[in-house]
Design a protein around this motif. Structure first.
Motif, PDB file in Angstrom:
ATOM      1  N   SER A   1       1.080  -1.323   0.281  1.00  0.00           N
ATOM      2  CA  SER A   1      -0.248  -0.173  -0.606  1.00  0.00           C
ATOM      3  C   SER A   1       1.356   0.937  -0.044  1.00  0.00           C
ATOM      4  N   GLU A   2       2.018   1.877   0.932  1.00  0.00           N
ATOM      5  CA  GLU A   2       2.762   2.770   0.505  1.00  0.00           C
ATOM      6  C   GLU A   2       3.207   2.580  -0.379  1.00  0.00           C
ATOM      7  N   ILE A   3       3.697   1.973  -0.654  1.00  0.00           N
ATOM      8  CA  ILE A   3       4.507   1.405  -2.513  1.00  0.00           C
ATOM      9  C   ILE A   3       3.728   2.742  -3.280  1.00  0.00           C
ATOM     10  N   ILE A   4       2.593   1.726  -3.581  1.00  0.00           N
ATOM     11  CA  ILE A   4       1.609   2.239  -4.592  1.00  0.00           C
ATOM     12  C   ILE A   4       0.973   3.624  -4.061  1.00  0.00           C
ATOM     13  N   ALA A   5       1.318   4.381  -2.785  1.00  0.00           N
ATOM     14  CA  ALA A   5       0.761   4.966  -2.614  1.00  0.00           C
ATOM     15  C   ALA A   5       1.459   6.830  -2.858  1.00  0.00           C
ATOM     16  N   LEU A   6       2.931   5.729  -2.705  1.00  0.00           N
ATOM     17  CA  LEU A   6       4.015   6.688  -3.511  1.00  0.00           C
ATOM     18  C   LEU A   6       4.155   7.041  -4.671  1.00  0.00           C
ATOM     19  N   GLU A   7       3.274   6.487  -5.102  1.00  0.00           N
ATOM     20  CA  GLU A   7       3.299   6.674  -6.903  1.00  0.00           C
ATOM     21  C   GLU A   7       1.917   7.316  -6.874  1.00  0.00           C
ATOM     22  N   ASP A   8       1.474   6.906  -6.272  1.00  0.00           N
ATOM     23  CA  ASP A   8      -0.032   7.409  -6.695  1.00  0.00           C
ATOM     24  C   ASP A   8      -0.382   9.368  -5.980  1.00  0.00           C
ATOM     25  N   LEU A   9       0.886   9.325  -5.501  1.00  0.00           N
ATOM     26  CA  LEU A   9       0.406  10.696  -5.052  1.00  0.00           C
ATOM     27  C   LEU A   9       1.635  11.519  -5.648  1.00  0.00           C
ATOM     28  N   GLU A  10       2.706  10.814  -6.723  1.00  0.00           N
ATOM     29  CA  GLU A  10       3.591  11.674  -7.770  1.00  0.00           C
ATOM     30  C   GLU A  10       4.654  11.523  -7.092  1.00  0.00           C
ATOM     31  N   PHE A  11       5.021  11.081  -5.839  1.00  0.00           N
ATOM     32  CA  PHE A  11       6.361  11.109  -5.212  1.00  0.00           C
ATOM     33  C   PHE A  11       7.410  10.168  -6.086  1.00  0.00           C
ATOM     34  N   PHE A  12       6.959   9.017  -6.876  1.00  0.00           N
ATOM     35  CA  PHE A  12       8.339   8.556  -7.618  1.00  0.00           C
ATOM     36  C   PHE A  12       7.198   8.450  -8.978  1.00  0.00           C
ATOM     37  N   ALA A  13       7.626   7.636  -9.739  1.00  0.00           N
ATOM     38  CA  ALA A  13       7.452   7.537 -11.045  1.00  0.00           C
ATOM     39  C   ALA A  13       6.227   5.761 -10.546  1.00  0.00           C
ATOM     40  N   PRO A  14       5.644   5.254 -11.252  1.00  0.00           N
ATOM     41  CA  PRO A  14       5.188   4.331 -11.685  1.00  0.00           C
ATOM     42  C   PRO A  14       6.051   3.009 -11.470  1.00  0.00           C
TER      43      PRO A  14
END
Lengths: 384, 384
Positions: B288-301
């Motif tokens: 969940s944390e990994i997907i959140a970091l991408e959905d929040l655009e802190f990191f690319a998919p």
């Protein structure tokens, strides 16, 4: 305050074993959209009033379900205030519009209660009281309201006949409402010969267990003007709370939460109780209606029972109360009841209630209650 | 938008068998008032996030309970959006202030989960998904997240070590948080040798069952100025929903609800993801944390797993994530988790987090989720 009502809808209330909670919600949602001549995509947020789905169906997260029903991804949440959940959901919807964050929101109330045995329902409804004292000690809502009723009788000389007149009126009104759970006229004898549930409350003094759902679409007044759907406005919202347990209260024959909610609403609308032409009030037990009529200041303390038996709250009386049949006879799917009141008042103000239409009401009020007077929500509606 | 945070508080999280839900709520409520230097009578409305009390304790109507705890009679209601209940309660509080109806409101999150057996909890939490398909078929949240994790691994080459780095970081952060449920540093070996719960998820990839409560008091900016308590503001609120059941979604390795909530929040705040200095994101499972970091655009998919194992989300990294220990190690009393994130971000922006204090953050974000990405709530906080 001026929030426009764009559309309303209600499913049939009753023992709807062929339909799931989701079915009922979707039915009310789509019918309200149709009534408002809106597309689902125009709904910007959803507020769902529900009390029991987690316990009875293992289903939480009804906000998301309501959003999914319309294939939307909008902010959606569930509001729970026991039997005032529907009323509180309306208040949340109003706040959402006033916040300026959303122009059009849908408010839903829904409950599916008839699939589980009555003891489970009685126990679950006690979640509205304080578990650690009242529920744990074996109290039920009929028993708590019986205590209040006995005290009220002693204090004001209310008779069993006056009490029964509330149910007789509400059952009569329900015979004129095709969506009501009950459509049988009842007599004083029917009430007095019905079994005692918790002395002095008889079966016909208590509202039934019901399934049902209602929806309402509201918007800013500007939006309503833009789409040429003005006509009925919510002009006030009031809400108050009181202690969960009766033992913590000083006063039992009047509910502080209702008085607070009503005072807020009258002040916000800039009107007085005598300006209200019609009202739907919380009549889960006959005495709830009597106390509500006094707390809302339609009648002086101790006099609503007499007013009731004299027909002052009948369809053709001084102020028609529960023209829909009320929770008593229309049915009481707890999360939907507050919304159902709004549906009735909107339709009364529109003048589309057919055989139960009151004479040209301009201002209507709804009063939704959770617990033994613990949460009260009051809304005032006006016809332009 | 500029809503001021006047005070925050959190109880200890963990297995708090000596305290009832009401005790925990009262503790957080009084501590938040103390933090804000306010009297109870200054609170004008209360919003309580809770998911499970009806099911586990037979206690609904927590809005009224919270009001009674402070001897108040104000509008008070419960908000339920599964594990996003706390985040949704904050959003409701924000709307209440923006509506102009209330100047000061209290938002609470509370849950008491450890008094019932784990199978009951696992089943109750499935209320966040769709009962008729997923729950009825025997799915559990770990199993649904395991499916998503397996797919993500296949799609992006995420390794078990990268996944484990999330928990290792969050457990480390929790050792610096005296209110966290766990205070034990863990190693890669600890994670990889922990029992498999739902392949590929191991025990230490899953958040625990917890008790706890948090409260936050917010007000209009004008009110905060008047009482000289400005400093931390909520500058954006975003919320989105998606289908309750995974089968109804096109995309499983990214959550549309989070993307919608984040987009709304960034637009409202007028900032970009790179402007966020610190964030608390929903890490009920490592992925969940990994997907959140991408959905929040802190990191690319597809890149957040690598970023995590490289330390970019550590306290001293590019963007500290879950400095509190997150749901994983601080604990996950579901209704309280969204509030708990807000408490941490407010304290980080105040600079009072002691050993886990990040380097002078000015803008922080919270991301609360219910279901498998079904409801997402994003708030952005700014230090003046």
């Amino acid at each position: 305050m001026k929030i426009s009502v764009l559309g309303v809808a209600s499913t049939k209330f009753g023992e709807l074993w062929g339909k799931s909670l989701q079915d009922l919600m979707a039915e009310a949602q789509l019918a309200a959209l149709k009534d408002a001549s809106l597309q689902p995509s125009e709904v910007q947020a959803i507020f769902v009033g529900n009390m029991l789905a987690e316990k009875f169906e293992g289903q939480a997260h009804l906000g998301a379900m309501a959003s999914q029903n319309l294939n939307l991804n909008v902010p959606s949440l569930r509001i729970e205030c026991a039997c005032a959940s529907g009323g509180a959901a309306i208040a949340a919807g109003v706040r959402a519009i006033l916040s300026g964050m959303h122009e059009v929101v849908m408010v839903i109330g829904a409950e599916k209660m008839t699939d589980v045995p009555t003891p489970m329902i009685t126990s679950a409804l006690m979640g509205a009281a304080l578990y650690q004292t009242e529920h744990f000690a074996g109290a039920t809502f009929p028993s708590l309201f019986a205590l209040v009723t006995r005290l009220y009788m002693q204090k004001y000389g209310l008779t069993q006949e006056q009490l029964a007149s509330v149910s007789i009126k509400n059952h009569f009104n329900a015979t004129l409402n095709p969506l009501a759970q009950f459509s049988k006229k009842i007599t004083l004898d029917d009430v007095l010969q019905s079994p005692i549930v918790a002395d002095p409350l008889r079966l016909i003094d208590c509202s039934p267990v019901s399934d049902g759902s209602c929806a309402m679409i509201i918007s800013s007044y500007d939006y309503a003007k833009k789409i040429e759907n003005t006509g009925i406005n919510i002009i006030a919202t009031g809400m108050g709370t009181d202690a969960l347990d009766l033992a913590s209260r000083d006063e039992w024959t009047s509910f502080k939460a209702t008085k607070i909610a009503a005072e807020q609403a009258y002040r916000m609308a800039g009107i007085e109780p005598k300006d209200i032409d019609i009202a739907e009030v919380h009549d889960a037990f006959s005495l709830s209606e009597i106390i509500a009529l006094e707390d809302l200041e339609f009648f002086a303390p101790g006099t609503a029972g007499v007013a009731s038996i004299l027909g002052k709250t009948a369809l053709t009386g001084y102020i028609p109360i529960n023209s829909s049949g009320g929770l008593k006879a229309k049915g009481h799917p707890v999360g939907a009841s507050g919304l159902s009141q709004a549906v009735e008042i909107v339709n009364q103000l529109r003048g589309v209630c057919g055989a139960r239409q009151a004479k040209s009401p301009k201002i209507g009020l709804t009063h939704s209650m959770g617990g033994v007077g613990t949460t009260s929500v009051v809304h005032i509606f006006e016809k332009e």
